[in-house]
Design a protein around this motif. Structure first.
Motif, mmCIF file in Angstrom:
data_model
loop_
_atom_site.group_PDB
_atom_site.id
_atom_site.type_symbol
_atom_site.label_atom_id
_atom_site.label_comp_id
_atom_site.label_asym_id
_atom_site.label_seq_id
_atom_site.Cartn_x
_atom_site.Cartn_y
_atom_site.Cartn_z
ATOM 1 N N VAL A 98 0.834 -1.201 0.000
ATOM 2 C CA VAL A 98 0.000 0.000 0.000
ATOM 3 C C VAL A 98 0.868 1.250 0.000
ATOM 4 O O VAL A 98 0.633 2.193 -0.767
ATOM 5 C CB VAL A 98 -0.946 -0.004 1.223
ATOM 6 N N VAL A 99 1.898 1.263 0.822
ATOM 7 C CA VAL A 99 2.797 2.413 0.880
ATOM 8 C C VAL A 99 3.510 2.595 -0.458
ATOM 9 O O VAL A 99 3.647 3.715 -0.965
ATOM 10 C CB VAL A 99 3.830 2.238 2.013
ATOM 11 N N SER A 100 3.954 1.504 -1.055
ATOM 12 C CA SER A 100 4.617 1.575 -2.354
ATOM 13 C C SER A 100 3.684 2.150 -3.407
ATOM 14 O O SER A 100 4.077 2.988 -4.225
ATOM 15 C CB SER A 100 5.095 0.183 -2.772
ATOM 16 N N GLY A 101 2.417 1.712 -3.390
ATOM 17 C CA GLY A 101 1.447 2.224 -4.360
ATOM 18 C C GLY A 101 1.177 3.703 -4.179
ATOM 19 O O GLY A 101 1.065 4.453 -5.158
ATOM 20 N N VAL A 102 1.070 4.135 -2.931
ATOM 21 C CA VAL A 102 0.858 5.564 -2.658
ATOM 22 C C VAL A 102 2.052 6.377 -3.159
ATOM 23 O O VAL A 102 1.888 7.466 -3.728
ATOM 24 C CB VAL A 102 0.615 5.789 -1.152
ATOM 25 N N ALA A 103 3.255 5.845 -2.937
ATOM 26 C CA ALA A 103 4.457 6.538 -3.409
ATOM 27 C C ALA A 103 4.453 6.668 -4.932
ATOM 28 O O ALA A 103 4.846 7.709 -5.488
ATOM 29 C CB ALA A 103 5.707 5.774 -2.952
ATOM 30 N N ILE A 104 3.983 5.633 -5.625
ATOM 31 C CA ILE A 104 3.873 5.684 -7.088
ATOM 32 C C ILE A 104 2.930 6.808 -7.512
ATOM 33 O O ILE A 104 3.190 7.553 -8.463
ATOM 34 C CB ILE A 104 3.365 4.328 -7.630
#
Length: 317
Positions: A98-104
């Protein structure tokens, strides 16, 4: 007769609003079926919109009428490359998905706006000269009633999106590749034991989600927005993610959900007499409100793939 006239006016609009959501939602289905949550669909659409518009503006004189089609191919390729960042973070380094997706999402908007200001000297690009245009399908558009609804004033990208939904269903549920992809999203250890490379399948799935997300963003930009800015893709990726959940992680379910959300968006630009006295602000927020209501009503009955969101560590039980 008035009812039929209303349908004939709104369905073509609903179809072209649905197409970007269908492409992106299919990408979300493929990624999550492999066990990788992709909150970054919004960012992938942003990158697709940016590349689609910039490529179109740059090469319109070179490719002529084929420019929009080549633009969405370029956007799909860049979307796949951009999704690779999410794949590396969430699969190889086992970061929180989820954090990785938000960063994207943040990275895509920041990069798109920065490059737009560098190249065009303002917060948005120029308007494209060779966007997709609505057209009528020969012969089919002459069919009484149905022809006017489904095959007149439509975009070929809408038909492509619907076709891809059925292709996605066939691949996921009728091929060996689809069985392997679903297995790594349900029981990755069992799949690994049977010789399936879990990491490879998840990488492929996330990259495919980037390809489809980039495609969705480019189609939105070239059929609806006609230029790029930081606000071109406003919630479309999250709506596509909602379509994934509302559609119960199934390609045809996502197709139906995307058509529903596309219809909701079309209300704000339709000419239905029944909506004449409804304030524009209500019609503008209707798609987002219906998205929340749809998820609130159905999310309890929808079950995600069992390993979705869980990094796989080879050898762990």
């Amino acid at each position: 007769m008035a009812f039929i006239d209303s349908l004939q006016s709104i369905i073509p609009i609903a179809l072209f609003y649905s197409a970007p959501l269908i492409f992106t939602a299919l990408g979300g289905v493929i990624s999550e079926r492999s066990g990788v949550v992709n909150i970054g669909l919004e960012g992938l659409m942003v990158m697709g919109a940016f590349v689609g518009i910039v490529f179109n503006l740059t090469f319109a004189d070179v490719f002529g009428a084929a420019t929009p089609w080549i633009s969405i191919i370029a956007a799909a390729v860049v979307g796949g490359i951009f999704a690779l960042l999410h794949a590396v973070a969430s699969i190889t380094f086992r970061a929180d998905q989820v954090v990785s997706g938000v960063a994207i999402n943040f990275l895509a908007v920041g990069l798109g706006v920065f490059l737009t200001k560098q190249w065009y000297g303002k917060g948005q690009t120029d308007m494209v000269e060779e966007p997709f245009y609505s057209t009528s399908v020969p012969i089919l558009s002459d069919i009484p009633i149905i022809g006017e609804m489904l095959f007149a004033r439509a975009y070929y990208t809408s038909y492509l999106a619907i076709l891809l939904a059925f292709v996605g269903w066939f691949v996921l549920y009728k091929t060996t590749f689809g069985l392997r992809l679903r297995s790594v999203g349900e029981h990755p250890m069992a799949a690994d034991t049977n010789g399936i490379n879990v990491y490879k399948m998840r990488y492929i799935a996330v990259i495919l989600s980037g390809v489809l997300g980039g495609l969705g963003g480019a189609v939105f930009a070239l059929t609806i927005a006609f230029n790029f800015s930081g606000s071109t893709i406003v919630g479309q990726g999250f709506m596509a993610l909602a379509a994934v959940i509302f559609g119960k992680w199934h390609p045809l379910g996502a197709l139906g959900a995307a058509l529903f959300f596309g219809f909701a968006q079309s209300l704000s630009v339709s000419s239905l007499p029944i909506l004449d006295n409804v304030p524009d602000v209500y019609l503008t927020i209707a798609p987002y409100l219906l998205t929340i209501l749809a998820l609130a009503g159905f999310i309890g009955r929808a079950e995600a793939p069992k390993a979705s969101g869980t990094p796989y560590v080879k050898g762990n039980r």
